[in-house]
Enzyme design. Structure first.
Site, PDB file in Angstrom:
ATOM      1  N   LYS A  85      17.585   3.038 -20.080  1.00 50.43           N
ATOM      2  CA  LYS A  85      17.690   4.560 -20.384  1.00 50.43           C
ATOM      3  C   LYS A  85      17.192   5.049 -19.008  1.00 50.43           C
ATOM      4  O   LYS A  85      16.535   4.782 -18.173  1.00 50.43           O
ATOM      5  CB  LYS A  85      16.431   4.450 -21.447  1.00 50.43           C
ATOM      6  CG  LYS A  85      16.019   5.894 -22.165  1.00 50.43           C
ATOM      7  CD  LYS A  85      15.200   5.821 -23.095  1.00 50.43           C
ATOM      8  CE  LYS A  85      14.698   7.139 -23.784  1.00 50.43           C
ATOM      9  NZ  LYS A  85      13.650   6.993 -24.862  1.00 50.43           N
ATOM     10  N   SER A 160      14.015   9.390 -28.757  1.00 52.66           N
ATOM     11  CA  SER A 160      14.725   9.843 -27.524  1.00 52.66           C
ATOM     12  C   SER A 160      15.774   8.607 -26.935  1.00 52.66           C
ATOM     13  O   SER A 160      16.327   8.762 -26.212  1.00 52.66           O
ATOM     14  CB  SER A 160      13.920  10.398 -26.399  1.00 52.66           C
ATOM     15  OG  SER A 160      13.037   9.119 -26.142  1.00 52.66           O
ATOM     16  N   SER A 184      10.464   6.856 -30.541  1.00 47.42           N
ATOM     17  CA  SER A 184      11.817   6.963 -29.800  1.00 47.42           C
ATOM     18  C   SER A 184      12.458   5.445 -29.862  1.00 47.42           C
ATOM     19  O   SER A 184      13.549   5.409 -29.142  1.00 47.42           O
ATOM     20  CB  SER A 184      11.443   7.254 -28.372  1.00 47.42           C
ATOM     21  OG  SER A 184      11.110   8.846 -28.561  1.00 47.42           O
TER      22      SER A 184
END
Length: 478
Positions: A85, A160, A184
């Protein structure tokens, strides 16, 4: 070496890839090339991977193959492609966190999660998308753009870690990194039909060497790093590598990955009561998923009990009582200055929907957290597992988090477990139960702190009956 055309390598899970590479049934280069080919085919529509690291991944694959040829000791993820990420430091890459102003903030050393996966032999294929400041349940930003859900263009991939989930669901990599402060990992797994593990607080070391200031107190307590995968066994593999020691995180605990045996059958409490879930009622399809999951666990030898849990509602409220005052001081000034319209609107709606007070109310909320942690600690001693919804509603359509103050307050109640679990510090596994009306559906399993092994074992029992692990949205038909 090589795979049969009817058994494309990109469809394999990480466990199978690692085993095949180790026994020379396939080379790491073949695996990486297959995943890069899949990325070229689907990523232009999904925008899940935002930084293509293919060239260096191929070089790393050649080094991995040379190590196999020499007979070197191999790590558990040797030669396996993964995603990272864009909000954690990876040397030579920008830690953009989805922000235009941070596009050139290059990291000079690896965060613990990157270092640990690389030490286990993993090869980073690319960086995955995240919303601005990684603080939305949808994934879109002005720097990288919109990430799509492989199952439906109209529905969110979650956030996210939406880029991570979308890429794994589409077969770009079998395993990807995410982080979870308010769902997330779990919500993107739910939205994309994956298994996603939020580990216990203290299980996986975390630190960004590029930071200039430490995070706020509740952010330190609530945020964890974890894996997303298509199979539960890949979560085991990914977690074991992520959890290796790193002195840069003083919160890290050297806890065994397998806890002591417990008396069988393991008891499982099922949470469906709106009073325990922020006042939100289960949508019929979510209720059905919970019913099926409970039945499958019972068939696997678990004992389903009616024992009431301490509930998630008050823990959810404490998340907002602690996070909102901190966000106003620690994060909102940066969001207001650097954030795009989406994150500014989403966060403004959160702040307006939850006008928590600082000072004495904040201190009282921090103190009350211990009461809830204690209550859950005692409950899980008697009933080791809890089955709960990830969200009381099916996967949301795009833009659900930027509509109004009223809608923002409503969907966070519908997602009460997403914020409650970080307050409690326990592990939680999102696992798919099937496809309903063309979209993934799933449930969540909780256990006591550092008993991820119990979550994963129960998750495998559900996975065995759900049969969704091999269902990839191959054609991206929308």
């Amino acid at each position: 070496m090589g795979a049969e055309p009817t058994d494309e390598i990109w469809r394999w899970d990480a466990t199978r890839m690692a085993a095949a590479i180790a026994r020379r049934a396939v080379s790491s280069r073949e695996v990486v090339e297959a995943c890069l080919s899949r990325m070229a085919a689907v990523n232009p529509r999904l925008n899940a991977v935002t930084v293509n690291l293919g060239a260096q991944a191929l070089d790393a694959a050649d080094r991995a193959d040379a190590a196999v040829a020499r007979g070197d000791a191999l790590g558990p993820l040797h030669g396996v492609p993964v995603g990272i990420k864009e909000n954690v430091d990876q040397a030579g890459c920008a830690t953009t966190n989805g922000i235009v102003a941070f596009r050139d903030q290059m990291a000079t050393e690896n965060s613990p999660v990157v270092a640990n996966w690389m030490a286990a032999g993993a090869i980073v294929l690319g960086r995955t998308n995240t919303p601005g400041f990684s603080f939305r349940l949808d994934t879109e930003n002005d720097l990288r753009g919109l990430t799509c859900n492989p199952w439906s263009e109209a529905h969110t991939p979650g956030g996210s870690s939406g880029g991570a989930a979308s890429s794994v669901a589409a077969g770009i990599t079998p395993l990807s990194h995410g982080n979870d402060i308010a769902g997330s990992i779990r919500y993107p797994a739910y939205a994309c039909g994956l298994a996603g593990l939020r580990p216990s607080f203290g299980r996986v070391p975390a630190f960004n060497p590029s930071v200039t200031a430490e995070r706020s107190m509740s952010s330190q307590l609530f945020s964890v790093q974890g894996p997303l995968a298509r199979t539960v066994r890949d979560l085991r593999l990914g977690l074991a590598a992520l959890a290796a020691r790193d002195l840069r995180d003083p919160w890290w605990i050297d806890a065994p990955l397998e806890g002591p045996p417990l008396p069988r059958p393991l008891r499982v409490a099922v949470v469906t009561d709106p009073e325990a879930l922020g006042g939100a009622r289960l949508h019929p399809s979510v209720s059905e998923a919970m019913h099926h999951a409970a039945g499958w666990l019972a068939d696997a030898g678990y004992e389903i009990v009616d024992t009431p849990t301490p509930g998630f509602t008050r823990a959810m409220e404490l998340w907002f009582a602690l996070q909102m005052p901190e966000i106003r001081v620690f994060l909102w000034p940066a969001i207001d200055r650097y954030g795009d319209l989406g994150i500014r609107r989403a966060m403004r709606l959160m702040l307006d929907a939850h006008p928590a007070e600082d000072g004495i109310p904040y201190m009282k909320a921090l103190a009350e957290r211990m009461r809830l942690v204690r209550a859950w600690h005692q409950f899980l001693e008697q009933v080791p597992l809890v089955l709960a919804p990830v969200c009381t509603q099916p996967v949301y359509t795009r833009g659900f988090d930027v509509q109004s103050v009223e809608r923002t307050a409503e969907f966070w109640r519908e997602c009460a477990t997403l914020t409650a679990v970080p307050v409690l510090g326990v592990p939680a596994l999102a696992v798919p139960t099937g496809i309903v009306d063309g979209l993934p559906m799933g449930v969540q399993i909780l256990a006591a702190r550092f008993r991820e092994d119990l979550c994963l074992e129960a998750g495998e029992a559900i996975e065995a009956r759900a049969g969704v692990a091999a269902r990839l949205p191959v054609d991206i038909a929308w």
